[in-house]
Design an enzyme around this catalytic site. Structure first.
Site, short mmCIF file in Angstrom:
data_model
loop_
_atom_site.label_atom_id
_atom_site.label_comp_id
_atom_site.label_asym_id
_atom_site.label_seq_id
_atom_site.Cartn_x
_atom_site.Cartn_y
_atom_site.Cartn_z
N LYS A 209 0.83 -1.22 0.00
CA LYS A 209 0.00 0.00 0.00
C LYS A 209 0.86 1.26 0.00
O LYS A 209 0.63 2.21 -0.78
CB LYS A 209 -0.95 0.01 1.20
CG LYS A 209 -1.75 1.30 1.31
CD LYS A 209 -2.62 1.54 0.08
CE LYS A 209 -3.15 2.95 0.02
NZ LYS A 209 -4.27 3.25 0.86
N CYS A 263 -3.76 10.44 0.73
CA CYS A 263 -2.81 9.33 0.74
C CYS A 263 -1.48 9.61 0.04
O CYS A 263 -0.42 9.38 0.61
CB CYS A 263 -3.43 8.07 0.17
SG CYS A 263 -4.57 8.39 -1.14
#
Ligand code: SAJ
Length: 425
Positions: A209, A263
């Protein structure tokens, strides 16, 4: 079957709705009482622009399959718990701020029974599952991870603006430390995910991720650097990108005024944080610095555009078009527009901010009022609404016909000074 979703934000609330719409009874847990009450009244607290979300939300609230609460004791009644709390980083140290996640894990730990499955969707720095989540959970519950309870890391992979589509279609890594835990998590996700559900371990899932977003940040930094080089040598980056991408295995992306969102700006730092004492990456930090400097470059373009028209920065009224970090959304998290605004406020006479999607006190909704007598427009977010900005309207209302376009979004207009990011003249 019933589950709990902890953290009813941009990730948790859509996830809770998808599970509720696919056979689960869902307790949505959030520490924000006002948000809990809003949701239970059937009012979506954010994300009206998310395609399909409001209809889905109203359907599951009406059916009684989603109930919000701030009471963690509901964790005793469910078979699985999904934690979707935010994991921001400290502005100065760039280290993760895990307060929300720790609070969630602690309160879940205090309220679970043997046999529970706990899934962490929050993006975390590598080693966090092993070194932080697991010990807190075991300490608070008195249970043993992998034996009395199962703990899995399935990092979220959604993008604002396409959230429900991404929940359904994105491939996901499902990281666990036991086969049973991974299989149980996959059974749940198979109810709502059509993409691959790839089993792996915690650490690999954490690295996947953070690295996938570090890679995107790197590509954007590369585009920004080449775009500034094109400005310096007097050519058009968009042409360079178009022709380079005709070569096999090439994929230049777009330059921009900086990198916003929940993010991309932070995940590279989560990865770097985990490597401390093991390996010192150079590229990732350099990419972050290039992207973090883009708002300054935008202000330089404004100065250049005004100077071309013999206007002093200190005398100029500048209107920023777009405050959201991403086009056609209301999401302002880490938006580069804020940095552009702050920098301009130190240099120009007046800064105005327009955004048709964002409801923030200093953001104007009335476009004409916002551009009236302005000396320069700075397009920061390529909202579709700005396609309607005709030369006639602009000529009628602007004091000077000057545009800085950081997205190469607006058409060329006769008689305007138009400076585009990445286009040298
Ligand atoms: N940006 C550029 N140039 C580009 C692309 C983006 O300057 O070519 C800027 C955007 O303006 C924005 C920022 O970067 O300010 C981030 O944009 P993004 O398109 O990456 O969108 P995000 O923030 O929604 O990224 C999320 C990420 N998903 C998750 O973390 C789960 C990212 O991994 C996805 O690639 C992206 O959504 C997506 O749209 O798929």
């Amino acid at each position: 079957m019933s589950i709990a979703v902890v953290g009813l934000g941009y990730v948790g609330l859509p996830l809770a709705c998808k599970f509720a719409d696919n056979g689960e009874y869902v307790f949505g847990i959030d520490v924000n009482e006002e948000k809990v009450n809003t949701i239970n009244k059937g009012i979506l607290p954010f994300g009206e622009d998310e395609p399909g979300l409001i209809e889905l939300f109203e359907r599951v609230i009406k059916s009684g399959r989603l109930k919000a609460t701030d009471d963690f004791s509901v964790c005793r009644e469910v078979d699985a718990i999904f934690i979707c709390t935010q994991t921001p980083i400290d502005e100065i140290t760039k280290e993760p701020i895990y307060d929300a996640l720790k609070n969630a894990v602690l309160n879940v730990g205090k309220n679970i029974k043997p046999g529970i499955l706990v899934v962490v969707e929050s993006t975390v720095a590598p080693y966090t599952m092993e070194k932080m989540v697991k010990p807190i959970l075991e300490e608070a519950s008195g249970l043993k991870v992998g034996k009395d309870l199962q703990l899995v890391h399935c990092p979220e992979r959604i993008a604002p603006g396409v959230t429900l589509l991404h929940i359904e279609t994105m491939h996901r890594v499902v990281g666990g430390n036991t086969k049973e835990g991974i299989e149980r998590a996959i059974q749940y996700y198979r109810k709502i995910v059509k993409g691959d559900l790839d089993p792996t371990d915690w650490l690999t899932a954490e690295v996947v991720k953070t690295v996938e977003n570090a890679e995107r940040d790197l590509k954007i930094a590369f585009a920004n650097e080449i775009a500034m080089a094109c400005e310096a040598i007097g050519i058009d980056y968009s042409q360079v990108r178009k022709f380079v991408n005709k070569a096999p295995l090439r994929d230049l992306v777009f330059p921009g005024p900086g990198v916003g969102g929940h993010c991309i700006p932070k995940d590279p730092y989560l990865f770097i944080y985990a490597l401390k004492g093991k390996f010192k990456p150079k590229l990732l930090l350099t990419a972050r610095k290039v992207n973090e400097k883009m708002p300054e470059h935008v202000v330089e373009l404004v100065k250049k555009a005004l100077k071309k028209n013999k206007i002093q920065m200190k005398d100029a009224i500048v209107t920023i078009l777009g405050y959201a970090y991403k086009e056609n959304t209301d999401d302002t998290r880490n938006t580069p527009a804020e940095e552009v605004r702050k920098l301009l406020e130190k240099k120009v006479k007046e800064v105005r901010v327009h955004d048709p999607h964002v409801n923030t006190k200093f953001v104007e909704k009335d476009l004409i009022k916002c551009i009236q007598d302005a000396d320069c427009l700075v397009l920061v977010t390529a909202h579709n609404e700005y396609k309607e900005l005709s030369p006639e309207i602009l000529t009628q209302h602007l004091r000077h016909k000057i545009i800085v376009d950081t997205r190469n979004f607006l058409p060329e207009m006769e008689g305007f000074t138009q400076i585009c990011l990445g286009v040298g003249k």
